[in-house]
Design a protein around this motif. Structure first.
Motif, PDB file in Angstrom:
ATOM      1  N   GLU A 270     -30.522  30.292  -4.675  1.00  0.00           N
ATOM      2  CA  GLU A 270     -29.384  29.704  -3.969  1.00  0.00           C
ATOM      3  C   GLU A 270     -29.650  28.254  -3.623  1.00  0.00           C
ATOM      4  O   GLU A 270     -28.809  27.384  -3.808  1.00  0.00           O
ATOM      5  CB  GLU A 270     -29.100  30.510  -2.705  1.00  0.00           C
ATOM      6  CG  GLU A 270     -27.919  29.962  -1.911  1.00  0.00           C
ATOM      7  CD  GLU A 270     -27.667  30.742  -0.641  1.00  0.00           C
ATOM      8  OE1 GLU A 270     -26.792  30.319   0.137  1.00  0.00           O
ATOM      9  OE2 GLU A 270     -28.342  31.762  -0.428  1.00  0.00           O
ATOM     10  N   VAL A 271     -30.852  27.987  -3.115  1.00  0.00           N
ATOM     11  CA  VAL A 271     -31.218  26.615  -2.781  1.00  0.00           C
ATOM     12  C   VAL A 271     -31.218  25.743  -4.027  1.00  0.00           C
ATOM     13  O   VAL A 271     -30.761  24.617  -4.021  1.00  0.00           O
ATOM     14  CB  VAL A 271     -32.598  26.582  -2.094  1.00  0.00           C
ATOM     15  CG1 VAL A 271     -33.137  25.161  -2.040  1.00  0.00           C
ATOM     16  CG2 VAL A 271     -32.507  27.151  -0.692  1.00  0.00           C
ATOM     17  N   ASP A 272     -31.726  26.290  -5.150  1.00  0.00           N
ATOM     18  CA  ASP A 272     -31.825  25.528  -6.380  1.00  0.00           C
ATOM     19  C   ASP A 272     -30.463  25.110  -6.932  1.00  0.00           C
ATOM     20  O   ASP A 272     -30.381  24.232  -7.774  1.00  0.00           O
ATOM     21  CB  ASP A 272     -32.587  26.320  -7.443  1.00  0.00           C
ATOM     22  CG  ASP A 272     -34.078  26.383  -7.146  1.00  0.00           C
ATOM     23  OD1 ASP A 272     -34.746  27.224  -7.746  1.00  0.00           O
ATOM     24  OD2 ASP A 272     -34.553  25.607  -6.314  1.00  0.00           O
ATOM     25  N   GLN A 273     -29.375  25.749  -6.492  1.00  0.00           N
ATOM     26  CA  GLN A 273     -28.057  25.363  -6.967  1.00  0.00           C
ATOM     27  C   GLN A 273     -27.576  24.059  -6.339  1.00  0.00           C
ATOM     28  O   GLN A 273     -26.643  23.450  -6.828  1.00  0.00           O
ATOM     29  CB  GLN A 273     -27.053  26.493  -6.701  1.00  0.00           C
ATOM     30  CG  GLN A 273     -27.315  27.747  -7.530  1.00  0.00           C
ATOM     31  CD  GLN A 273     -27.512  27.421  -9.009  1.00  0.00           C
ATOM     32  OE1 GLN A 273     -26.655  26.816  -9.644  1.00  0.00           O
ATOM     33  NE2 GLN A 273     -28.661  27.801  -9.552  1.00  0.00           N
TER      34      GLN A 273
ATOM     35  N   ARG B  42     -38.957  20.533 -12.407  1.00  0.00           N
ATOM     36  CA  ARG B  42     -39.924  21.305 -11.624  1.00  0.00           C
ATOM     37  C   ARG B  42     -39.235  22.329 -10.732  1.00  0.00           C
ATOM     38  O   ARG B  42     -39.694  23.458 -10.577  1.00  0.00           O
ATOM     39  CB  ARG B  42     -40.763  20.368 -10.748  1.00  0.00           C
ATOM     40  CG  ARG B  42     -41.681  19.416 -11.486  1.00  0.00           C
ATOM     41  CD  ARG B  42     -42.545  18.639 -10.501  1.00  0.00           C
ATOM     42  NE  ARG B  42     -43.322  17.617 -11.159  1.00  0.00           N
ATOM     43  CZ  ARG B  42     -43.027  16.315 -11.152  1.00  0.00           C
ATOM     44  NH1 ARG B  42     -41.962  15.906 -10.499  1.00  0.00           N
ATOM     45  NH2 ARG B  42     -43.794  15.449 -11.774  1.00  0.00           N
ATOM     46  N   ARG B  43     -38.135  21.929 -10.113  1.00  0.00           N
ATOM     47  CA  ARG B  43     -37.440  22.799  -9.158  1.00  0.00           C
ATOM     48  C   ARG B  43     -36.419  23.724  -9.827  1.00  0.00           C
ATOM     49  O   ARG B  43     -35.824  24.556  -9.153  1.00  0.00           O
ATOM     50  CB  ARG B  43     -36.706  21.941  -8.114  1.00  0.00           C
ATOM     51  CG  ARG B  43     -37.594  21.067  -7.260  1.00  0.00           C
ATOM     52  CD  ARG B  43     -36.779  20.481  -6.123  1.00  0.00           C
ATOM     53  NE  ARG B  43     -37.551  19.542  -5.313  1.00  0.00           N
ATOM     54  CZ  ARG B  43     -37.233  19.190  -4.080  1.00  0.00           C
ATOM     55  NH1 ARG B  43     -36.158  19.701  -3.507  1.00  0.00           N
ATOM     56  NH2 ARG B  43     -37.970  18.329  -3.412  1.00  0.00           N
ATOM     57  N   ARG B  44     -36.201  23.519 -11.128  1.00  0.00           N
ATOM     58  CA  ARG B  44     -35.158  24.253 -11.852  1.00  0.00           C
ATOM     59  C   ARG B  44     -33.809  24.059 -11.154  1.00  0.00           C
ATOM     60  O   ARG B  44     -33.055  25.007 -10.918  1.00  0.00           O
ATOM     61  CB  ARG B  44     -35.507  25.738 -11.979  1.00  0.00           C
ATOM     62  CG  ARG B  44     -36.796  25.982 -12.747  1.00  0.00           C
ATOM     63  CD  ARG B  44     -37.006  27.445 -13.056  1.00  0.00           C
ATOM     64  NE  ARG B  44     -37.082  28.248 -11.843  1.00  0.00           N
ATOM     65  CZ  ARG B  44     -38.170  28.391 -11.095  1.00  0.00           C
ATOM     66  NH1 ARG B  44     -39.289  27.768 -11.441  1.00  0.00           N
ATOM     67  NH2 ARG B  44     -38.159  29.141 -10.021  1.00  0.00           N
TER      68      ARG B  44
ATOM     69  N   LEU C 148     -46.522  20.672   0.802  1.00  0.00           N
ATOM     70  CA  LEU C 148     -47.235  21.742   0.107  1.00  0.00           C
ATOM     71  C   LEU C 148     -46.464  22.204  -1.123  1.00  0.00           C
ATOM     72  O   LEU C 148     -47.048  22.455  -2.181  1.00  0.00           O
ATOM     73  CB  LEU C 148     -47.473  22.908   1.065  1.00  0.00           C
ATOM     74  CG  LEU C 148     -48.558  22.683   2.123  1.00  0.00           C
ATOM     75  CD1 LEU C 148     -48.433  23.701   3.257  1.00  0.00           C
ATOM     76  CD2 LEU C 148     -49.951  22.773   1.488  1.00  0.00           C
ATOM     77  N   ASP C 149     -45.150  22.311  -0.992  1.00  0.00           N
ATOM     78  CA  ASP C 149     -44.325  22.689  -2.142  1.00  0.00           C
ATOM     79  C   ASP C 149     -44.433  21.643  -3.255  1.00  0.00           C
ATOM     80  O   ASP C 149     -44.552  21.982  -4.435  1.00  0.00           O
ATOM     81  CB  ASP C 149     -42.860  22.839  -1.729  1.00  0.00           C
ATOM     82  CG  ASP C 149     -42.582  24.152  -1.014  1.00  0.00           C
ATOM     83  OD1 ASP C 149     -43.347  25.112  -1.223  1.00  0.00           O
ATOM     84  OD2 ASP C 149     -41.610  24.213  -0.242  1.00  0.00           O
ATOM     85  N   GLU C 150     -44.387  20.364  -2.874  1.00  0.00           N
ATOM     86  CA  GLU C 150     -44.480  19.308  -3.877  1.00  0.00           C
ATOM     87  C   GLU C 150     -45.847  19.300  -4.554  1.00  0.00           C
ATOM     88  O   GLU C 150     -45.956  19.103  -5.768  1.00  0.00           O
ATOM     89  CB  GLU C 150     -44.198  17.943  -3.240  1.00  0.00           C
ATOM     90  CG  GLU C 150     -42.758  17.744  -2.796  1.00  0.00           C
ATOM     91  CD  GLU C 150     -41.777  17.805  -3.947  1.00  0.00           C
ATOM     92  OE1 GLU C 150     -42.148  17.407  -5.086  1.00  0.00           O
ATOM     93  OE2 GLU C 150     -40.636  18.237  -3.735  1.00  0.00           O
ATOM     94  N   ALA C 151     -46.901  19.517  -3.794  1.00  0.00           N
ATOM     95  CA  ALA C 151     -48.245  19.578  -4.375  1.00  0.00           C
ATOM     96  C   ALA C 151     -48.357  20.760  -5.329  1.00  0.00           C
ATOM     97  O   ALA C 151     -48.957  20.654  -6.405  1.00  0.00           O
ATOM     98  CB  ALA C 151     -49.287  19.678  -3.265  1.00  0.00           C
ATOM     99  N   ARG C 152     -47.786  21.893  -4.950  1.00  0.00           N
ATOM    100  CA  ARG C 152     -47.847  23.082  -5.813  1.00  0.00           C
ATOM    101  C   ARG C 152     -47.048  22.858  -7.093  1.00  0.00           C
ATOM    102  O   ARG C 152     -47.492  23.222  -8.181  1.00  0.00           O
ATOM    103  CB  ARG C 152     -47.321  24.304  -5.066  1.00  0.00           C
ATOM    104  CG  ARG C 152     -47.343  25.585  -5.885  1.00  0.00           C
ATOM    105  CD  ARG C 152     -47.232  26.814  -5.014  1.00  0.00           C
ATOM    106  NE  ARG C 152     -45.985  26.829  -4.246  1.00  0.00           N
ATOM    107  CZ  ARG C 152     -45.702  27.762  -3.334  1.00  0.00           C
ATOM    108  NH1 ARG C 152     -46.583  28.722  -3.067  1.00  0.00           N
ATOM    109  NH2 ARG C 152     -44.566  27.733  -2.676  1.00  0.00           N
ATOM    110  N   LEU C 153     -45.869  22.244  -6.980  1.00  0.00           N
ATOM    111  CA  LEU C 153     -45.061  21.973  -8.166  1.00  0.00           C
ATOM    112  C   LEU C 153     -45.789  21.062  -9.145  1.00  0.00           C
ATOM    113  O   LEU C 153     -45.606  21.164 -10.363  1.00  0.00           O
ATOM    114  CB  LEU C 153     -43.735  21.327  -7.753  1.00  0.00           C
ATOM    115  CG  LEU C 153     -42.693  22.224  -7.093  1.00  0.00           C
ATOM    116  CD1 LEU C 153     -41.564  21.390  -6.506  1.00  0.00           C
ATOM    117  CD2 LEU C 153     -42.146  23.242  -8.079  1.00  0.00           C
TER     118      LEU C 153
END
Length: 297
Positions: A4-7, A33-35, A171-176
């Motif tokens: 949902e967020v990715d939309q 990266r985030r699709r 953290l999300d950006e580092a993981r991506l």
């Protein structure tokens, strides 16, 4: 991150400048990266007005609109050639660039702009449009300075209430990116002239408090991000200067829109303002969107 967020799209401003092209490349990579879908936005308005032109049908308007349509088509074609899997849309809108981008940001999970557009002069570190959207955007904003893809992600933490949300974004950006993360909290103590009589003792207290705050923040999320190499850093100095210097070796610097200082309702704090002007790498300004729409992470 949920489907949902990715939309929610990643929105990027397109004006044909060198900075805009860098922002487009960064935004396309981030959308991959985030699709997430990618929306390319260009604002147009006639650069001159003839005395007898009819509003809405002047040659100046047609030229400006056609040029904007050409810029968007070229930009969209470039993205589709390099990332054919991306969902790419374009928006050609009349109006001031900053106003058009701010409207687009209302429905975005991220707004991406170049550090400078087609206006201004060579010595500007940040263009007026970029500064305006950073200061007023309802969504988080990325100001692209370089396409550097090496180096750590650095996040500035100050123990304020928004620090946890900023850390999670980092953290999300580092993981991506499969990148190490440096969580940095600058130790700054005022001078004797400003009323601090024992600076050594004040530094010790500041270090203990910062170390405790960082450990508490990281402890709360460490299990979710155990694959990321996380380093804690407590440099001494004014926070904006420390972060700007550290950015020389980073691929991305992330800070909150405002920290523990300032006042209620403040859109952009002094540290974030200084960082976005002086950083050497791409900067992400994280804004709490709970009051407008759900958070992006």
């Amino acid at each position: 991150m949920s489907a949902e967020v990715d939309q929610q799209p990643i929105v990027v401003g397109v004006d044909g400048s060198v900075g805009s092209r860098a922002a487009l490349g960064w935004a396309a990579d981030e959308a991959t990266r985030r699709r997430a879908p990618l929306e390319l936005v260009h604002s147009w308005r006639p650069m001159y007005r003839a005395p007898h032109d009819v509003a809405g049908d002047s040659e100046a308007e047609l030229v400006a609109r056609d040029h904007g349509a050409w810029l968007l088509a070229a930009a969209a074609g470039s993205v589709k050639a390099s990332a054919p899997q991306l969902v790419v849309t374009t928006s050609l809108l009349r109006g001031r660039p900053s106003a058009v981008l701010l409207d687009a940001a209302a429905k975005a999970q991220l707004l991406v702009v170049g550090a400078r557009g087609v206006g201004g002069y060579a010595g500007l570190s940040l263009g007026s449009v970029s500064l305006h959207v950073v200061s007023h955007s309802p969504s988080s904003v990325v100001v692209v300075r370089s396409a550097r893809e090496v180096g750590p992600v650095i996040v500035g933490i100050d123990g304020s209430t928004e620090s946890k949300a900023v850390l999670r974004v980092a953290l999300d950006e580092a993981r991506l990116r499969n990148s190490p993360l440096i969580a940095m909290c600058a130790l700054f103590v005022h001078s004797r002239a400003e009323g601090v009589l024992d600076r050594e003792r004040a530094f010790a207290a500041a270090q203990a408090n910062a170390n405790y705050s960082l450990e508490q923040l990281l402890h709360g999320v460490s299990n979710e991000y155990d694959a990321i190499e996380i380093t804690q850093s407590l440099p001494i100095g004014y926070p904006a200067e420390v972060l700007a210097n550290a950015s020389m070796g980073a691929q991305l610097l992330i800070v909150g829109s405002h920290g523990g200082g300032g006042f209620a309702g403040m859109k952009l704090g002094s540290i974030a303002h200084a960082v976005v002007h002086n950083a050497h790498c791409t900067v992400m300004i994280v804004r709490d969107q709970s009051s407008t729409h759900s958070s992006t992470h």
